[in-house]
Scaffold this motif. Structure first.
Motif, PDB file in Angstrom:
ATOM      1  N   ARG A  18       0.842  -1.196   0.000  1.00 28.00           N
ATOM      2  CA  ARG A  18       0.000   0.000   0.000  1.00 28.00           C
ATOM      3  C   ARG A  18       0.881   1.252   0.000  1.00 28.00           C
ATOM      4  N   ILE A  22       1.062   4.191  -2.740  1.00 32.51           N
ATOM      5  CA  ILE A  22       0.954   5.610  -2.391  1.00 32.51           C
ATOM      6  C   ILE A  22       2.156   6.365  -2.939  1.00 32.51           C
ATOM      7  N   THR A  26       2.209   9.545  -5.443  1.00 36.72           N
ATOM      8  CA  THR A  26       2.629  10.845  -4.923  1.00 36.72           C
ATOM      9  C   THR A  26       3.589  11.558  -5.873  1.00 36.72           C
ATOM     10  N   PRO A  93      10.199  14.662  -1.353  1.00 38.28           N
ATOM     11  CA  PRO A  93      10.087  13.525  -0.473  1.00 38.28           C
ATOM     12  C   PRO A  93       8.860  12.667  -0.776  1.00 38.28           C
ATOM     13  N   ILE A  95       6.721   9.188   1.135  1.00 37.23           N
ATOM     14  CA  ILE A  95       6.601   8.334   2.323  1.00 37.23           C
ATOM     15  C   ILE A  95       7.504   7.111   2.200  1.00 37.23           C
TER      16      ILE A  95
ATOM     17  N   PRO B  84       2.800  17.755   2.124  1.00 36.56           N
ATOM     18  CA  PRO B  84       2.630  16.368   2.575  1.00 36.56           C
ATOM     19  C   PRO B  84       3.396  15.393   1.671  1.00 36.56           C
ATOM     20  N   HIS B  85       4.024  14.402   2.279  1.00 36.63           N
ATOM     21  CA  HIS B  85       4.832  13.469   1.504  1.00 36.63           C
ATOM     22  C   HIS B  85       4.108  12.143   1.307  1.00 36.63           C
ATOM     23  N   PHE B  86       2.792  12.183   1.420  1.00 38.71           N
ATOM     24  CA  PHE B  86       2.000  10.966   1.160  1.00 38.71           C
ATOM     25  C   PHE B  86       0.833  11.354   0.261  1.00 38.71           C
ATOM     26  N   ASN B  87       0.076  10.361  -0.129  1.00 37.01           N
ATOM     27  CA  ASN B  87      -1.027  10.602  -1.054  1.00 37.01           C
ATOM     28  C   ASN B  87      -2.134  11.394  -0.366  1.00 37.01           C
ATOM     29  N   ILE B  95      -4.106   6.715   6.202  1.00 40.68           N
ATOM     30  CA  ILE B  95      -2.719   7.105   6.484  1.00 40.68           C
ATOM     31  C   ILE B  95      -2.343   6.654   7.895  1.00 40.68           C
ATOM     32  N   LEU B  98      -1.589   3.005   8.002  1.00 33.29           N
ATOM     33  CA  LEU B  98      -0.301   2.777   7.332  1.00 33.29           C
ATOM     34  C   LEU B  98       0.861   3.136   8.269  1.00 33.29           C
TER      35      LEU B  98
END
Lengths: 266, 299
Positions: A18, A22, A26, A93, A95, B84-87, B95, B98
């Motif tokens: 997952r 993501i 991103t 960056p 995640i 933000p560094h995530f979707n 999130i 996760l």
């Protein structure tokens, strides 16, 4: 029951998958030579569409008449996306890069997530295509009362047997693996050379497969790659060969990825 | 002991360069990082977070090298990036699950508490959050990882004054553990006045000042006067002429004069006067003009 399912879905493997998904979503932007690279990626994606659609053009290449199909464009998009992953990788960056996992896991899961989601995508594509054909036939039947289209539908569905679908999936792996591997080449000019080399290889494969395939073409366009493949003599042998190449290319891509992700001191 | 030690760090974009950055972030201290837009603050933070490759230099995280302790380092460090560094199409619930599975020390209780405190809706996609809400959410995620090193890239920008106070309070609370280290990059220097222990000023990819905050504010005075004479001018840093007279920074703590207002400067005043067009950089024993230092390659 719920907790078993919950445990299954929330184990490390799925979580990393997952996270990788993501991560892929991103990433968007580019740094340096991005415009030239995007243009070259688009050219390459169109070339991929042309060469994949050559597989649809019937036995003997049918005097070079290229039949563009939905499927060909899907492969073009796959190539374009996997090539642009290289550009995306430079956009951080993400995640994926701050999560406390080892570089090997990071490389593997980034690939796995793409491959698994893309495989689902291809299966969905086939199912959607079959459903679309079926509904189309129903509408024609309702409007005209003619059964010929239904005959065509059954014929085309029968053309897509397991080996044909596997061939499509392997073809996807080849295109995806090549795209990702190329994206890890640091030198811009060399990266471009390899992008075109993939298309030359695809062109050669198209010529071989189309010429080796037997007569008897005439399926609905979306099924043509499968249909041509199914008409190959000893198609399972071909499938094994294409599968081996596909897995080899994906392995190269993973190795490149691991090498690239390995943390270095400056 | 240093929580984060950076030595001789060089990052080269071609058009921009971070040049020979040396920085020691002490454990139990908050270091404020200030500088103009494009001076390299975010690049430095991205390099610390391994999101940007450097050409040369070394970064030690709690005395450890990244290459040899990758997972351990990533477990001990958290960052609030400028975006933000995530979707952001995901909902917070997704999130959260996760993060909870990825970070072994993730504090679910604190997460619930902070989500309620900042009134962040759980059923809305993060992309639908306002800019300030997204910042708060990123900060919540970072704090809940229970990191030993917390890197903040403008965490209070876009946040209303009330919540900004809360955020600053949270960072102070986080610093109750003396093993923790914070690097706080911001343009809102008021926040640094409240909580920073050290101030680092960056300009054109270089660190031009790295000093303890109390020593920094204690060593300078901000002077407002109707007129300025030659003697005052010789000791003045960054003279600004306004409608009602002159304002300047000086190292002379005993400066007096009729109609003169003298006070302890804020970080913002130090920053503005030191890096203003006519500012003077006074690092160490030097007392050179800012432009002079630039010409000599000192900045």
């Amino acid at each position: 029951m719920k907790s078993v399912l919950h445990k299954f879905i929330h184990n490390d493997f799925f979580n990393y998958l997952r996270m990788s998904a993501i991560y892929s979503k991103t990433s968007t932007a580019v740094k340096g030579k991005e415009f030239a690279e995007i243009i070259i990626i688009i050219i390459n994606a169109i070339m991929t569409a042309v060469f994949v659609s050559m597989l649809s053009s019937g036995p003997g290449g049918k005097s070079g008449v290229v039949e563009t199909s939905f499927e060909a464009f899907i492969f073009a998009i796959v190539f374009g996306v996997s090539l642009s992953m290289g550009i995306n990788r430079r956009k951080k960056p993400s995640i994926m890069y701050v999560a406390p996992i080892s570089f090997i896991k990071r490389a593997l899961f980034a690939h796995l997530s793409c491959i698994i989601f893309a495989t689902f995508f291809i299966v969905f594509l086939f199912a959607f295509s079959a459903l679309f054909n079926f509904l189309f036939c129903l509408i024609i039947l309702a409007a005209t009362g003619k059964w010929e289209f239904f005959h065509n539908f059954i014929f085309s569905t029968a053309g897509a047997d397991g080996s044909g679908i596997m061939f499509c999936i392997f073809l996807f792996f080849i295109i995806f693996g090549s795209g990702v591997s190329i994206s890890y080449i640091k030198k811009f000019s060399l990266r471009c050379v390899f992008m075109f080399a993939v298309n030359i290889a695809l062109f050669a494969l198209s010529l071989i497969l189309v010429n080796v395939a037997a007569e008897g073409h005439g399926f609905v366009a979306n099924w043509n790659v499968v249909a041509v493949f199914n008409e190959l003599p000893k198609s399972w042998l071909w499938l094994a060969g294409v599968g081996a190449v596909a897995l080899g290319i994906c392995a190269v891509s993973v190795i490149f990825s691991i090498k690239s992700e390995k943390p270095k001191e400056f | 002991m240093e929580g984060l030690k950076i030595t001789g760090l060089v990052v080269d974009y071609g058009t921009f360069k971070l040049d020979s950055i040396d920085l020691n972030l002490k454990k139990g201290c908050i270091t404020g990082l200030v500088g103009r837009n494009g001076c390299g603050k975010s690049t430095l933070i991205k390099t610390i977070m391994r999101q940007q490759d450097a050409v040369a230099g070394q970064i030690l995280y709690n005395g450890k090298k990244f290459a040899e302790n990758e997972v351990e380092v990533l477990n001990s460090i958290a960052c609030v990036f400028d975006a933000p560094h995530f979707n952001i199409m995901a909902k917070p619930k997704r999130i959260y699950s996760l993060y909870k599975s990825i970070y072994k020390k993730f504090d679910s209780e604190l997460y619930e508490k902070l989500m309620k405190k900042f009134k962040l809706p759980d059923n809305l996609r993060i992309g639908k959050y306002s800019f300030g809400m997204q910042k708060k959410y990123c900060l919540i995620l970072a704090l809940c990882q229970r990191p030993e090193i917390l890197i903040l890239d403008e965490p209070t920008s876009g946040i209303d004054p009330f919540d900004r106070n809360e955020v600053v309070g949270l960072i102070q609370e986080y610093m109750l553990d003396e093993n923790n280290t914070v690097l706080f990059s911001t343009h809102i220097t008021e926040d640094l006045d409240k909580i920073a222990d050290y101030i680092v000023i960056m300009e054109n990819g270089k660190i031009t000042l790295d000093e303890e905050k109390n020593a920094l504010t204690g060593n300078y005075r901000i002077v407002q006067c109707a007129d300025i004479n030659d003697e005052m001018r010789s000791n003045a840093i960054g003279i600004k002429k306004g409608m009602f007279g002159y304002t300047f920074l000086t190292k002379n703590k005993n400066v007096t004069g009729s109609g003169m207002q003298v006070k302890i400067p804020t970080i913002e005043e130090i920053f503005v006067h030191m890096l203003g067009e006519n500012g003077t950089y006074s690092g160490g024993n030097q007392n050179l003009s800012y432009k002079e230092l630039q010409n000599r390659g000192g900045l």
